[in-house]
Design a protein around this motif. Structure first.
Motif, mmCIF file in Angstrom:
data_model
loop_
_atom_site.group_PDB
_atom_site.id
_atom_site.type_symbol
_atom_site.label_atom_id
_atom_site.label_comp_id
_atom_site.label_asym_id
_atom_site.label_seq_id
_atom_site.Cartn_x
_atom_site.Cartn_y
_atom_site.Cartn_z
ATOM 1 N N GLY A 248 0.824 -1.209 0.000
ATOM 2 C CA GLY A 248 0.000 0.000 0.000
ATOM 3 C C GLY A 248 0.850 1.248 0.000
ATOM 4 N N GLY A 252 -0.038 8.113 0.745
ATOM 5 C CA GLY A 252 -0.395 8.171 2.167
ATOM 6 C C GLY A 252 0.711 7.672 3.086
ATOM 7 N N VAL A 273 -1.795 -1.927 -5.737
ATOM 8 C CA VAL A 273 -2.702 -2.597 -6.684
ATOM 9 C C VAL A 273 -2.496 -2.097 -8.123
ATOM 10 C CG1 VAL A 273 -4.569 -3.179 -5.100
ATOM 11 C CG2 VAL A 273 -4.464 -0.876 -6.068
ATOM 12 N N ILE A 296 -2.467 -7.667 -3.070
ATOM 13 C CA ILE A 296 -2.034 -8.622 -2.032
ATOM 14 C C ILE A 296 -3.080 -9.685 -1.742
ATOM 15 C CG2 ILE A 296 -0.342 -7.108 -0.892
ATOM 16 C CD1 ILE A 296 -2.552 -6.608 1.277
ATOM 17 N N ILE A 324 -7.959 -0.922 3.673
ATOM 18 C CA ILE A 324 -9.141 -0.275 3.100
ATOM 19 C C ILE A 324 -10.222 -0.156 4.175
ATOM 20 C CG2 ILE A 324 -8.735 -1.083 0.729
ATOM 21 C CD1 ILE A 324 -10.966 -3.198 1.213
ATOM 22 N N VAL A 371 0.090 -2.941 10.460
ATOM 23 C CA VAL A 371 -0.493 -1.626 10.773
ATOM 24 C C VAL A 371 -1.922 -1.861 11.264
ATOM 25 C CG1 VAL A 371 -1.103 0.666 9.938
ATOM 26 C CG2 VAL A 371 1.002 -0.428 9.143
ATOM 27 N N VAL A 419 -4.399 10.368 12.169
ATOM 28 C CA VAL A 419 -3.241 10.810 11.378
ATOM 29 C C VAL A 419 -3.756 11.668 10.231
ATOM 30 C CG1 VAL A 419 -1.277 10.049 9.986
ATOM 31 C CG2 VAL A 419 -1.959 8.724 11.985
HETATM 32 P P1 NAD Z 1 -4.627 5.123 1.931
HETATM 33 O O1 NAD Z 1 -6.000 4.697 1.523
HETATM 34 O O2 NAD Z 1 -4.181 6.504 1.590
HETATM 35 O O3 NAD Z 1 -3.530 4.105 1.337
HETATM 36 C C1 NAD Z 1 -3.733 2.706 1.346
HETATM 37 C C2 NAD Z 1 -2.978 2.114 0.170
HETATM 38 O O4 NAD Z 1 -3.208 0.690 0.186
HETATM 39 C C3 NAD Z 1 -3.477 2.630 -1.185
HETATM 40 O O5 NAD Z 1 -2.397 3.040 -1.999
HETATM 41 C C4 NAD Z 1 -4.178 1.416 -1.774
HETATM 42 O O6 NAD Z 1 -4.149 1.380 -3.208
HETATM 43 C C5 NAD Z 1 -3.397 0.270 -1.161
HETATM 44 N N1 NAD Z 1 -4.133 -0.999 -1.221
HETATM 45 C C6 NAD Z 1 -5.448 -1.202 -0.960
HETATM 46 N N2 NAD Z 1 -5.779 -2.478 -1.216
HETATM 47 C C7 NAD Z 1 -4.646 -3.103 -1.642
HETATM 48 C C8 NAD Z 1 -4.362 -4.423 -2.073
HETATM 49 N N3 NAD Z 1 -5.321 -5.361 -2.140
HETATM 50 N N4 NAD Z 1 -3.096 -4.728 -2.462
HETATM 51 C C9 NAD Z 1 -2.115 -3.782 -2.422
HETATM 52 N N5 NAD Z 1 -2.337 -2.505 -2.027
HETATM 53 C C10 NAD Z 1 -3.597 -2.171 -1.649
HETATM 54 O O7 NAD Z 1 -4.557 4.844 3.517
HETATM 55 P P2 NAD Z 1 -3.632 5.529 4.662
HETATM 56 O O8 NAD Z 1 -4.448 6.547 5.371
HETATM 57 O O9 NAD Z 1 -2.312 5.887 4.133
HETATM 58 O O10 NAD Z 1 -3.509 4.283 5.670
HETATM 59 C C11 NAD Z 1 -2.458 3.339 5.599
HETATM 60 C C12 NAD Z 1 -2.676 2.301 6.679
HETATM 61 O O11 NAD Z 1 -2.785 2.942 7.954
HETATM 62 C C13 NAD Z 1 -3.966 1.505 6.497
HETATM 63 O O12 NAD Z 1 -3.746 0.159 6.889
HETATM 64 C C14 NAD Z 1 -4.913 2.181 7.461
HETATM 65 O O13 NAD Z 1 -5.947 1.325 7.867
HETATM 66 C C15 NAD Z 1 -3.976 2.530 8.591
HETATM 67 N N6 NAD Z 1 -4.441 3.611 9.475
HETATM 68 C C16 NAD Z 1 -4.609 4.882 9.019
HETATM 69 C C17 NAD Z 1 -5.023 5.872 9.901
HETATM 70 C C18 NAD Z 1 -5.206 7.306 9.461
HETATM 71 O O14 NAD Z 1 -5.526 8.153 10.309
HETATM 72 N N7 NAD Z 1 -5.005 7.636 8.205
HETATM 73 C C19 NAD Z 1 -5.305 5.558 11.236
HETATM 74 C C20 NAD Z 1 -5.136 4.258 11.661
HETATM 75 C C21 NAD Z 1 -4.684 3.289 10.780
#
Ligand code: NAD
Length: 480
Positions: A248, A252, A273, A296, A324, A371, A419
């Motif tokens: 991912g 982000g 993806v 994945i 997601i 994560v 975040v």
């Molecule tokens: P985001 O949606 O910006 O990025 C997630 C990435 O994962 C994307 O680039 C997406 O294309 C990729 N992805 C999704 N499905 C996939 C798959 N099947 N195979 C490969 N890649 C795939 O999310 P983010 O805000 O950067 O969050 C990143 C991680 O942190 C996530 O696991 C999220 O749950 C966790 N998280 C985020 C926050 C927050 O405040 N943003 C808080 C707690 C946890």
């Protein structure tokens, strides 16, 4: 969002990649008027946090290393204080002991060795150790209390000793809520040979790398493998020679993790993806890593990733960041949406990790970092699927850490709170404000804060940190 902006080669910071925090309250609180009214009214005070910058000293001033100090003024110093002082001095920190305090104006850090507490009454020594110096802690100073893991005390340990050591947790969590000014407070519990390998954890917790971590308990125990040479562990590139995979990573938090791991010396493969292939290529170029287009969740993913790692000569660090959401209250939930969240967030990470471990590709010195999320700890309205998957990530740590330890690898997770990302920018304004203000640090974190915690866990010197979940949440009240 893919980034083509320039990257700071030392910290991996890419300010243009961070979303502008539309945190109007923080902007007000930091304005001249806000500075006058906010502290006086007892409102949340989101001061700018002290984050790591190239060449910055470990702490913003001398670090006091002390034992507990009894009401008679006597200092009770355990072996941990000496180790901490030596570890910090070795990275250039100005370590001071109590007898030199008269020459110090502002302290940049405080380490209290409370491992000697053998009864509840001994905890009064925390007052003698901390109270006289709390007003002298610089903004952004970090406090670390060292204790013994009550669950791992030797069989002969008294009930009173267990009570005292357990008491440290309430103390540190409360002090974290009191200190303000971007200061943080953590408890490090030592078990087994943990005191010998506590260096990487102290460096992380006292530096600006842990700016958004507060009120947490970290356990350091027997290392799962030998530590690297001290020069590498303490230098600016503790990950040099390490091969890492970050899922991912097109945008982000994942992009930020990849950028920081590269800056710390690792060779990084960024996975995302097919639909994000262009963004992935741009991010990989920008951070100096290699892209691997891979969903994945596909049946072929474990084999393809293993093949890729095998061609590269193995893999040392796997960061399961891809995630997601398909948020809906359960009464409106469709099974396929629920299943998709479970599969991306925890099903696929579990399959990939088991495959890499089984194939012997993740061995001695290996690191798996999941994560999770505060939602997986506290639950959240409308997030049954996401919370189940993120609690599952913690279950993955519990289940696989013992298996990986036998191969000389660790399995840990981080649990981010609020975040500042595209994801949280889309949250309704009131919920967004609440998410930020529920933290003792009074603000949301940045993607780099999550990346820093992961980089610390990925270091070879962090071999004594295993099976843990570190909240990166500014000490949020959620699930605390
Ligand atoms: P985001 O949606 O910006 O990025 C997630 C990435 O994962 C994307 O680039 C997406 O294309 C990729 N992805 C999704 N499905 C996939 C798959 N099947 N195979 C490969 N890649 C795939 O999310 P983010 O805000 O950067 O969050 C990143 C991680 O942190 C996530 O696991 C999220 O749950 C966790 N998280 C985020 C926050 C927050 O405040 N943003 C808080 C707690 C946890």
């Amino acid at each position: 969002m893919p980034s083509s902006s320039s990257t700071d080669a030392t910290t991996g910071a890419d300010p243009a990649a961070e979303p502008q925090t539309a945190d109007r309250y923080a902007a007000f609180a930091r304005s001249p008027l806000g500075r006058r009214v906010v502290p006086g009214l007892g409102l949340p005070d989101p001061v700018p946090l002290r984050r790591d910058t190239p060449g910055a000293p470990l702490a913003p001033g001398p670090v006091l290393v002390t034992g507990l100090v009894g009401t008679d003024g006597h200092e009770h110093v355990g072996g941990a204080a000496g180790v901490a002082a030596a570890e910090l001095a070795a990275v250039g920190a100005d370590v001071v002991r109590r007898d030199a305090l008269a020459h110090v104006d502002r302290l940049g850090g405080l380490v209290v060795d409370a491992t000697t507490a053998g009864s509840p009454a001994d905890l009064v020594g925390l007052v003698g150790a901390c109270t006289p110096v709390l007003r002298r802690l610089a903004r952004g100073a970090h406090v670390v209390v060292l204790g013994l893991d009550p669950a791992a005390l030797p069989g002969g340990a008294t009930a009173a000793a267990r009570v005292a050591q357990r008491g440290l947790e309430g103390f540190t969590r409360s002090l974290g809520k009191e200190v303000g000014g971007g200061r943080t407070v953590q408890l490090v519990l030592l078990r087994g040979r943990g005191v010998d390998v506590v260096g990487s954890t102290l460096r992380f917790l006292l530096s600006g790398r842990s700016a958004f971590v507060s009120g947490q308990v970290v356990r350091v125990g027997d290392p799962v493998h030998d530590l690297p040479p001290a020069e590498q562990a303490r230098g600016p590139h503790p990950l040099s020679g390490r091969r890492a995979v970050v899922t991912g990573a097109a945008r982000g938090i994942g992009a930020s993790i990849a950028r920081l791991l590269v800056a710390r010396g690792a060779e990084v493969v960024l996975v995302d993806v097919p639909a994000a292939a262009d963004a992935l290529a741009a991010t990989a170029r920008s951070v100096g890593g290699a892209p691997l287009v891979l969903d994945i969740t596909s049946d072929l993913a474990p084999g393809r990733l293993a093949e890729h790692c095998e061609r590269a000569g193995g893999v040392d660090v796997v960061v399961h960041n891809a995630g997601i959401t398909r948020d809906r209250r359960l009464r409106n939930m469709r099974p396929d949406a629920f299943a998709a969240v479970l599969d991306v967030n925890v099903g696929a990470p579990l399959r990939l990790t088991e495959h890499l471990l089984g194939a012997g590709l993740l061995g001695r010195g290996g690191r798996v970092v999941g994560v999770s999320s505060l939602a997986g700890i506290a639950g959240n309205d409308g997030q049954t699927s996401y919370a189940a998957s993120k609690a599952g990530v913690i279950g993955m740590v519990d289940a696989l850490a013992p298996v990986a330890a036998a191969a000389g690898a660790t399995v840990n997770a981080v649990a981010p709170g609020f975040v500042e990302t595209r994801m949280t920018a889309a949250v309704p304004p009131l919920t967004r404000q609440l998410g930020r203000r529920l933290a003792s640090l009074g603000q949301g974190g940045l993607p780099v804060d999550v990346a820093e915690a992961i980089a610390w866990l990925a270091e070879p010197a962090s071999a004594g940190v295993d099976g843990q979940v570190l909240r990166v949440c500014g000490q949020s009240l959620l699930g605390a």
